[in-house]
Motif scaffolding. Structure first.
Motif, short mmCIF file in Angstrom:
data_model
loop_
_atom_site.label_atom_id
_atom_site.label_comp_id
_atom_site.label_asym_id
_atom_site.label_seq_id
_atom_site.Cartn_x
_atom_site.Cartn_y
_atom_site.Cartn_z
N GLN A 22 0.86 -1.11 0.05
CA GLN A 22 -0.10 -0.13 -0.16
C GLN A 22 0.73 1.23 0.07
N GLY A 23 0.18 2.33 -0.49
CA GLY A 23 1.13 3.54 -0.44
C GLY A 23 1.72 3.85 -1.73
N THR A 24 2.50 5.01 -1.85
CA THR A 24 3.21 5.25 -3.03
C THR A 24 4.67 4.81 -2.79
N LEU A 25 5.03 4.25 -3.97
CA LEU A 25 6.39 4.07 -4.12
C LEU A 25 7.48 4.86 -4.26
N SER A 26 8.77 4.90 -3.51
CA SER A 26 9.62 5.92 -3.80
C SER A 26 10.35 5.64 -5.19
N GLN A 27 10.67 6.78 -5.78
CA GLN A 27 11.15 6.59 -7.17
C GLN A 27 12.55 7.55 -7.17
N ALA A 28 12.97 7.82 -5.87
CA ALA A 28 14.29 8.65 -5.99
C ALA A 28 15.47 7.74 -6.85
N LYS A 29 16.14 8.74 -7.64
CA LYS A 29 17.07 8.50 -8.42
C LYS A 29 18.72 8.06 -7.45
N ALA A 30 19.50 7.15 -8.29
CA ALA A 30 20.41 6.85 -7.53
C ALA A 30 21.32 7.86 -7.11
N GLU A 31 21.94 7.68 -5.80
CA GLU A 31 22.75 8.62 -5.24
C GLU A 31 24.05 8.76 -6.16
N PRO A 32 24.77 9.43 -5.67
CA PRO A 32 26.19 10.13 -6.44
C PRO A 32 27.02 8.56 -6.28
N GLY A 33 27.62 8.30 -7.57
CA GLY A 33 28.59 7.11 -7.63
C GLY A 33 27.70 6.00 -7.98
N ASN A 34 26.35 6.18 -8.50
CA ASN A 34 25.41 5.09 -8.90
C ASN A 34 25.10 4.29 -7.66
N ARG A 35 25.08 4.82 -6.67
CA ARG A 35 24.57 4.13 -5.62
C ARG A 35 23.14 4.21 -5.42
N LEU A 36 22.41 2.92 -5.36
CA LEU A 36 21.03 2.73 -5.53
C LEU A 36 20.36 3.04 -4.01
N PRO A 37 19.66 4.05 -3.91
CA PRO A 37 18.78 4.27 -2.69
C PRO A 37 18.21 2.95 -2.00
N GLY A 38 18.54 3.14 -0.54
CA GLY A 38 18.02 2.11 0.07
C GLY A 38 18.74 0.84 0.04
N PHE A 39 19.80 0.84 -0.94
CA PHE A 39 20.55 -0.53 -1.09
C PHE A 39 21.71 -0.52 -0.01
N ALA A 40 21.90 -1.79 0.47
CA ALA A 40 23.34 -1.75 1.18
C ALA A 40 24.40 -2.39 0.16
N VAL A 41 25.59 -2.22 0.49
CA VAL A 41 26.65 -2.89 -0.22
C VAL A 41 27.26 -3.94 0.22
N ASN A 42 27.56 -4.98 -0.27
CA ASN A 42 27.86 -6.28 0.03
C ASN A 42 29.47 -6.08 0.05
N PRO A 43 29.92 -6.12 1.44
CA PRO A 43 31.37 -5.96 1.98
C PRO A 43 32.52 -6.68 1.13
N ILE A 44 31.87 -8.04 0.59
CA ILE A 44 32.79 -9.03 -0.25
C ILE A 44 32.65 -8.63 -1.51
N SER A 68 30.26 0.86 -9.32
CA SER A 68 31.12 1.10 -10.38
C SER A 68 30.51 0.58 -11.60
N LEU A 69 29.65 -0.49 -11.52
CA LEU A 69 29.09 -1.17 -12.74
C LEU A 69 28.06 -0.77 -12.99
N PHE A 70 26.96 -0.36 -12.13
CA PHE A 70 25.62 0.02 -12.54
C PHE A 70 25.66 1.28 -13.22
#
Length: 341
Positions: A22-44, A68-70
Motif C-alpha cells: 500500500q502507499g506510494t512507491l519511492s522513485q528517487a534516483k541513484a545517489e552519487p556514484g550510482n549508489r541505489l537508494p535504500g541498498f546496502a553494499v555487500n562488503p565482499i 562502479s558497474l551500475f
C-alpha cells in the motif's frame, strides 16, 4: 569460510523492511556514484543488495551491480527468479565449495551465473531478484489465502516501479516449483503485460494448461519481436529414483513441454518452426531462436532436474535468442562460472 561470513554479515547488515503493497512507491534516483537508494553494499562482492518481505510472506532479495558497474544510462533487466520448492535464497545464490557445505549451495549458483552474465552482456544492468515464498513452495503459498495471485502481480509491479528511473523491464525466470509463481502472475493478468520481455521455465512448467494459459502466451509472443520464451526440460517420465519411476507419463515437465510447444506451433503458424533432434536432444525454435524449447532425452534414466540449472542453464535461459547466445559457454556443458563464485 569467507563466503559463509559474507552470508551472515549480509543478513545482519542489509536494510530490511516490511512492505504491504500500500502507499506510494519511492522513485528517487541513484545517489552519487550510482549508489541505489535504500541498498546496502555487500562488503565482499561490492554488489548492491536490498532484502525485505512483501506481505504476505514473499521474501525478496534484490542483487544489483556494484556502484562502479551500475550505469543509469543503460537499460535495466529485472530478472525475477522464483525459487524451487524447499530451497532458501542463500542456497539459490550459491557459494564457492568448502568442506562441510550443504549440497544445496552448489546446485544452482545463480549468484555466480549472474556475474557471468554481467561480464558477458555489458549493454544493460543485470539485476537478479530472488523470490522465496515463506512456505518454501509457491504452490502452497498460492493456496494459503484468497487473492494470492494478485499479490504476485502487485509484487512484480512494485519491483518494476522501484527501478522506474533506470529504463527497466521484467524477465520472469524459474526453476522447478518456482514456475508456479509465473503461472500465478499469468492468472492475475488478463494478458501478459508488455513490460515483460522474457519468460523462462527451467524444468518448471508443471502447471501448463492449454486452455488456461495458451492464448495469453500466444498473444504475448505475437505482440512483439522483443518477447522471448525459453523452456527446458528432460524426460522425467523415464527417470528413476532408487530404481523406481517417480513421475507419471503425463505428470512431469517432459509431457507439459510437449503440450506447450505443440499448442504454440499450431497457433503461431506464421512463424517458421525448426526441429532439431540428436541422440540426446529434441529442440524446437522459432523466429531466430526467440522461442526455444529444449528437451533432453533420457535413455540412461538419470535425474537432470537440477543439472539443467547447474550446467549453465540460468545463463542460457537469459542469453538464448540474443547475440550473446553461446558466448563462452555451452548449455549442459562444463560450468563456466566457477571463477565468479
Amino acid at each position: 569460510m569467507k563466503r559463509l561470513f559474507s552470508l551472515v554479515f549480509i543478513g545482519c547488515f542489509l536494510f530490511c523492511i516490511q512492505v504491504n503493497g500500500q502507499g506510494t512507491l519511492s522513485q528517487a534516483k541513484a545517489e552519487p556514484g550510482n549508489r541505489l537508494p535504500g541498498f546496502a553494499v555487500n562488503p565482499i562482492s561490492g554488489e548492491q543488495e536490498k532484502v525485505f518481505v512483501y506481505a504476505p510472506g514473499i521474501n525478496i532479495h534484490i542483487n544489483a551491480p556494484s556502484e562502479s558497474l551500475f550505469d543509469g544510462n543503460k537499460p535495466t533487466k529485472l530478472v525475477l527468479y522464483a525459487l524451487p520448492n524447499g530451497n532458501s535464497t542463500a542456497w539459490t545464490i550459491g557459494k564457492a565449495p568448502e568442506e562441510g557445505d550443504d549440497w544445496h549451495f552448489h546446485i544452482q549458483n545463480i549468484g555466480a551465473q549472474t556475474r557471468y552474465l554481467r561480464a558477458t552482456a555489458r549493454d544493460c544492468n543485470w539485476v537478479t531478484v530472488y523470490l522465496e515464498a515463506d512456505s518454501k513452495s509457491w504452490g502452497r503459498w498460492r493456496k494459503a489465502g484468497p487473492m494470492r495471485d494478485y499479490k504476485i502481480k502487485e509484487t512484480v509491479e512494485y519491483l518494476l516501479a522501484l527501478f522506474s528511473e533506470y529504463n527497466p523491464h521484467i524477465e520472469l525466470n524459474s526453476h522447478s516449483g518456482g514456475g508456479n509463481f509465473i503461472f500465478g502472475f499469468m492468472d492475475a493478468n488478463t494478458e501478459i503485460p508488455g513490460y515483460v520481455k522474457r519468460i523462462s521455465f527451467i524444468d518448471s512448467n508443471y502447471n501448463w494448461d492449454d486452455k488456461r494459459y495458451g492464448n495469453k502466451l500466444k498473444q504475448w509472443l505475437a505482440a512483439s519481436p522483443d518477447n522471448h520464451l525459453f523452456v527446458a526440460c528432460y524426460d522425467d517420465a523415464n527417470a528413476l529414483l532408487d530404481g523406481k519411476p517417480f513421475v507419471s507419463k503425463k505428470g512431469g515437465t517432459w509431457h507439459r513441454t510437449y503440450l506447450m510447444q505443440r499448442y504454440l506451433r499450431r497457433k503461431l503458424k506464421r512463424l517458421k518452426w525448426e526441429k532439431t533432434e540428436t541422440d540426446s536432444i529434441i529442440s524446437y525454435t522459432a523466429d531466430n531462436r526467440r522461442i526455444l524449447f529444449y528437451s533432453r532425452k533420457n535413455p540412461e534414466r538419470a535425474i537432470y532436474h537440477t543439472i539443467l540449472v547447474e550446467r549453465n542453464g540460468y545463463i542460457h535461459s537469459e542469453l538464448s535468442g540474443t547475440k550473446y547466445e553461446g558466448t563462452g559457454y555451452v548449455f549442459m556443458g562444463k560450468k563456466v562460472y566457477d571463477g565468479y563464485q
